[in-house]
Design an enzyme around this catalytic site. Structure first.
Site, PDB file in Angstrom:
ATOM      1  N   HIS A 130       0.842  -1.195   0.000  1.00  0.00           N
ATOM      2  CA  HIS A 130       0.000   0.000   0.000  1.00  0.00           C
ATOM      3  C   HIS A 130       0.875   1.243   0.000  1.00  0.00           C
ATOM      4  O   HIS A 130       0.976   1.923  -1.019  1.00  0.00           O
ATOM      5  CB  HIS A 130      -0.945  -0.016   1.211  1.00  0.00           C
ATOM      6  CG  HIS A 130      -1.820   1.184   1.305  1.00  0.00           C
ATOM      7  ND1 HIS A 130      -1.947   1.905   2.470  1.00  0.00           N
ATOM      8  CD2 HIS A 130      -2.602   1.800   0.397  1.00  0.00           C
ATOM      9  CE1 HIS A 130      -2.789   2.911   2.259  1.00  0.00           C
ATOM     10  NE2 HIS A 130      -3.198   2.873   1.010  1.00  0.00           N
ATOM     11  N   CYS A 154      -0.094   0.346   9.734  1.00  0.00           N
ATOM     12  CA  CYS A 154      -0.230   1.713   9.224  1.00  0.00           C
ATOM     13  C   CYS A 154      -1.650   1.993   8.737  1.00  0.00           C
ATOM     14  O   CYS A 154      -2.241   3.001   9.081  1.00  0.00           O
ATOM     15  CB  CYS A 154       0.767   1.973   8.108  1.00  0.00           C
ATOM     16  SG  CYS A 154       2.485   1.908   8.645  1.00  0.00           S
ATOM     17  N   HIS A 155      -2.196   1.082   7.917  1.00  0.00           N
ATOM     18  CA  HIS A 155      -3.516   1.323   7.337  1.00  0.00           C
ATOM     19  C   HIS A 155      -4.409   0.082   7.362  1.00  0.00           C
ATOM     20  O   HIS A 155      -5.449   0.071   6.720  1.00  0.00           O
ATOM     21  CB  HIS A 155      -3.381   1.861   5.903  1.00  0.00           C
ATOM     22  CG  HIS A 155      -2.600   3.124   5.859  1.00  0.00           C
ATOM     23  ND1 HIS A 155      -1.285   3.160   5.463  1.00  0.00           N
ATOM     24  CD2 HIS A 155      -2.938   4.388   6.194  1.00  0.00           C
ATOM     25  CE1 HIS A 155      -0.839   4.407   5.553  1.00  0.00           C
ATOM     26  NE2 HIS A 155      -1.819   5.172   5.977  1.00  0.00           N
ATOM     27  N   GLY A 156      -3.988  -0.977   8.061  1.00  0.00           N
ATOM     28  CA  GLY A 156      -4.860  -2.122   8.296  1.00  0.00           C
ATOM     29  C   GLY A 156      -4.929  -3.170   7.212  1.00  0.00           C
ATOM     30  O   GLY A 156      -5.947  -3.856   7.092  1.00  0.00           O
TER      31      GLY A 156
END
Length: 190
Positions: A130, A154-156
């Site tokens: 990502h 960080c963003h799952g």
């Protein structure tokens, strides 16, 4: 003087033929000298474009697999980036093989991501696809996400035990670097 023979020159040659041969030899010899000189002069410039010894040393690493127990993973550094090396259990292998590849965002079978003769070993780059964070799941006690592989805090993004993206914003599976088995307990990455 007999006809058909060149007149002898004071130097013992035979006139024009001798001069032409000398001139041709001098042109060829000077051309060869210039070519060799040019190659010698260009060599340092060509050599400076080759990678240095320290860069070549970083281009590959060897990893000893013997201390990695089934269910464990380690993180090593290769070319300044983390690489996860995981010894998967029989249960993890069953789980990744049971996944319908067509249901995946980045469809790859587990067999496409590992060496067939060493199916229990998974080698992936430890960089989330990502935004480049380092996922958790390689060290003892770290969360492995909903699918038992890796979890990017960080963003799952959630990856399975084959390093395939299963949930979250990551668009692609964890990258598999070039690697080869040197022995049953040793690999070379790069």
């Amino acid at each position: 003087m007999a006809s058909g023979q060149g007149a002898a020159t004071p130097h013992g040659g035979h006139g024009m033929d001798e001069g032409v041969r000398r001139r041709d030899f001098l042109h060829i010899a000077s051309g060869a000298f210039v070519a060799v000189g040019g190659a010698v002069a260009a060599w340092p410039f060509v050599q400076q474009m080759n990678p240095s010894a320290d860069v070549l040393a970083l281009s590959t690493i060897e990893v000893d697999l013997a201390p990695i127990e089934p269910g464990q993973a380690i993180k090593v550094k290769w070319q300044g980036k983390p690489v996860f090396v995981r010894n998967r259990t029989a249960d993890e292998l069953k789980a990744v093989d049971a996944v319908d590849v067509k249901s995946l965002r980045d469809p790859q079978s587990d067999d496409q991501r590992v060496k067939p003769e060493h199916k229990n070993w998974l080698v992936t780059m430890g960089v989330c696809t990502h935004l480049g964070c380092v996922p958790l799941g390689a060290a003892e006690g770290e969360t492995r996400g909903e699918f038992g592989g890796y979890f990017c805090p960080c963003h799952g993004s959630h990856y399975d035990a084959s390093g395939r993206i299963r949930k979250g914003p990551a668009p692609k599976n964890l990258e598999v670097p070039e690697y080869a088995f040197l022995s049953p307990t040793s690999i070379k990455i790069g």
